[in-house]
Design an enzyme around this catalytic site. Structure first.
Site, PDB file in Angstrom:
ATOM      1  N   ASP A 158      53.523  56.516  24.705  1.00 46.36           N
ATOM      2  CA  ASP A 158      53.317  57.465  23.605  1.00 46.36           C
ATOM      3  C   ASP A 158      54.324  58.599  23.843  1.00 46.36           C
ATOM      4  OD1 ASP A 158      52.569  59.539  21.944  1.00 46.36           O
ATOM      5  OD2 ASP A 158      50.418  59.119  22.105  1.00 46.36           O
ATOM      6  N   ARG A 161      51.433  47.850  -0.400  1.00 46.90           N
ATOM      7  CA  ARG A 161      50.924  47.875   0.974  1.00 46.90           C
ATOM      8  C   ARG A 161      51.847  47.079   1.900  1.00 46.90           C
ATOM      9  NH1 ARG A 161      47.502  43.968   2.127  1.00 46.90           N
ATOM     10  NH2 ARG A 161      46.300  44.252   0.218  1.00 46.90           N
ATOM     11  N   LYS A 193      54.190  65.182  14.538  1.00 47.32           N
ATOM     12  CA  LYS A 193      54.713  66.196  15.454  1.00 47.32           C
ATOM     13  C   LYS A 193      56.237  66.339  15.304  1.00 47.32           C
ATOM     14  CE  LYS A 193      50.399  66.405  16.783  1.00 47.32           C
ATOM     15  NZ  LYS A 193      49.750  65.165  16.457  1.00 47.32           N
ATOM     16  N   TYR A 215      46.016  61.773  25.413  1.00 49.14           N
ATOM     17  CA  TYR A 215      45.504  62.512  24.245  1.00 49.14           C
ATOM     18  C   TYR A 215      44.029  62.143  23.987  1.00 49.14           C
ATOM     19  CZ  TYR A 215      44.777  63.666  19.353  1.00 49.14           C
ATOM     20  OH  TYR A 215      44.256  64.146  18.183  1.00 49.14           O
TER      21      TYR A 215
HETATM   22  C1  LIG Z   1      50.267  62.537  22.218  1.00 48.64           C
HETATM   23  C2  LIG Z   1      49.558  62.257  20.943  1.00 48.64           C
HETATM   24  N1  LIG Z   1      49.406  60.978  20.554  1.00 48.64           N
HETATM   25  C3  LIG Z   1      48.774  60.666  19.408  1.00 48.64           C
HETATM   26  C4  LIG Z   1      48.247  61.643  18.598  1.00 48.64           C
HETATM   27  C5  LIG Z   1      47.521  61.238  17.342  1.00 48.64           C
HETATM   28  O1  LIG Z   1      48.292  61.518  16.231  1.00 48.64           O
HETATM   29  P1  LIG Z   1      47.698  61.828  14.755  1.00 48.64           P
HETATM   30  O2  LIG Z   1      47.010  63.153  14.847  1.00 48.64           O
HETATM   31  O3  LIG Z   1      48.913  61.823  13.901  1.00 48.64           O
HETATM   32  O4  LIG Z   1      46.745  60.733  14.434  1.00 48.64           O
HETATM   33  C6  LIG Z   1      48.397  62.975  18.949  1.00 48.64           C
HETATM   34  C7  LIG Z   1      47.831  64.033  18.089  1.00 48.64           C
HETATM   35  O5  LIG Z   1      47.747  65.192  18.448  1.00 48.64           O
HETATM   36  C8  LIG Z   1      49.056  63.294  20.154  1.00 48.64           C
HETATM   37  O6  LIG Z   1      49.204  64.563  20.566  1.00 48.64           O
END
Ligand SMILES: Cc1ncc(COP(=O)(O)O)c(C=O)c1O
Length: 391
Positions: free
Chosen positions: A182, A58, A207, A110
């Site tokens: 982000d 971990r 992504k 998001y």
């Molecule tokens: C812009 C953005 N940030 C964060 C996330 C969260 O990521 P995860 O689905 O890997 O937890 C997403 C998921 O679609 C996203 O589109």
């Protein structure tokens, strides 16, 4: 012996070279050029208190460490920490806050981020204000003496609104506030927020960074020693780590990030132009189009305009017809993979956003989102064309 052919990165190594090599060296045990999947929970110590820097899975893992160093270099940061998902990464950022702190957040952030802030972190006496961060005067008005963070997504999902990263960083720093970006939607090929002054950058590695729709993960990249120290501590304390196999998958993904992004950029722009000229399409949201209200800003802070676009068909019926008629475009949530995905934000990614809030953000029932993959553009256009003809 193998050290004679270790790849050494010059301090001025260019982006593609960094993506391929940063954080990795041939495996010390065998010389394997690819960092192995160190699928182990513990490490044998030579003697009491004597070990190679790895004690427990971990806390440290060589595959994860290679990925963290790789992505820190790709984003131009000083360090990075990988988590079990994009949401776990954002959750770790939340632990930098203390009860009483206030955060200003992009208003159409998001949905999962909104849910975490609104339903979980507000329980710990943290406060959040949701503001259109493309309007920095509105951001400044939302700042209070308790504001500690400005949390921005640019472009936003799915309306593709931009925030001026340099101006946002300057504004945040004038108020002693950290700028957190982000960067999932753009990828570091398209923009590197730290170059504009961001303090922390986060990704859902699910992504573009992984890019092959076969792993869920997240990462936080930082520049300040105090942030990095805390994130390292929290990664171990909370334990929401990215596993070795997922770390390996993402590390493989970042090697081809520049190649993939060039094709995502080119297919995104070509689809946006194709849709803009189509008689059934009422409006296209894509920062690469001269009609985008922030096209000049996009040219300043983005390299290419990414693979994400949205378009308005005017009604749920028209959207349904297209979504049910495409054959090559896969009807699915998520984004950033090599295959093209198509989705309906109002009932899929943004279904949990209240209807009045959706309407205010322009997320209508006739809106369709595309994550342009890397297929041949003519096949994508033909597929959309036959689907639009069915309206
Ligand atoms: C812009 C953005 N940030 C964060 C996330 C969260 O990521 P995860 O689905 O890997 O937890 C997403 C998921 O679609 C996203 O589109």
């Amino acid at each position: 012996m193998y050290r004679s052919w270790i790849v050494k990165l010059n301090s001025n190594a260019r982006f593609s070279t960094i993506c391929l090599h940063a954080g990795q060296e041939p495996d010390p045990a065998t010389g394997a050029i690819i960092t192995p999947i160190y699928q182990t929970s513990t490490y044998v110590q030579e003697a009491l208190g004597q070990h190679k820097g790895f004690e427990y899975g971990r806390t440290q893992n060589p595959t994860r460490l290679a990925l963290e160093r790789n992505i820190a270099a790709i984003e131009g940061g000083k360090g990075a920490f990988a988590f079990a998902s994009g949401m776990a990464a954002i959750g770790a950022i939340g632990t930098l806050l203390k009860a009483g702190d206030h955060v200003v957040v992009s208003d159409n952030t998001y949905g999962g981020t909104f849910r975490l802030f609104d339903k979980v972190l507000t329980r710990y006496q943290l406060a959040f204000s949701y503001v259109d961060t493309s309007d920095l005067a509105a951001v400044e008005r939302a700042f209070t003496p308790s504001t500690r963070m400005l949390f921005v997504e640019t472009p936003t999902n799915p309306i593709m609104r931009l925030t001026d990263l340099k101006a946002a960083a300057d504004l945040a720093h004038r108020h002693d506030v950290r700028l957190v970006v982000d960067n999932t939607f753009a990828s570091p090929y398209v923009q590197r927020p730290i170059d504009f002054g961001a303090d922390l950058v986060t990704h859902s590695t699910t992504k573009y960074l992984n890019g092959h729709s076969d792993s869920v993960g997240g990462i936080v990249i930082g520049v300040r020693d105090d942030d990095l120290e805390w994130l390292k501590f929290v990664q171990n304390a909370e334990g929401a780590i990215l596993g070795p196999f997922d770390s390996w998958l993402v590390l493989r993904g970042t090697k081809t990030l520049p190649l993939r992004m060039q094709q995502h950029n080119s297919n995104g722009l070509a689809l946006a132009e194709f849709l803009s000229a189509h008689r059934r399409v009422k409006r296209v949201y894509y920062p690469g189009l001269p009609s985008h209200p922030q096209h000049d800003l996009a040219k300043r802070q983005m390299r290419g305009f990414g693979g994400m676009l949205a378009f308005e068909l005017g009604s749920l019926e028209a959207a349904r017809t297209v979504l049910n008629s495409v054959r090559l475009h896969a009807l699915a949530e998520s984004l950033g993979g090599v295959e093209t995905l198509i989705s309906h934000p109002a009932t899929m990614t943004h279904a949990s956003v209240p209807a009045d809030r959706r309407a205010a953000l322009g997320i209508t029932d006739g809106l369709v989102r595309i994550s342009a993959g890397v297929e041949d553009i003519d096949d994508l256009k033909e597929d959309l064309s036959q689907a639009l003809d069915k309206i």
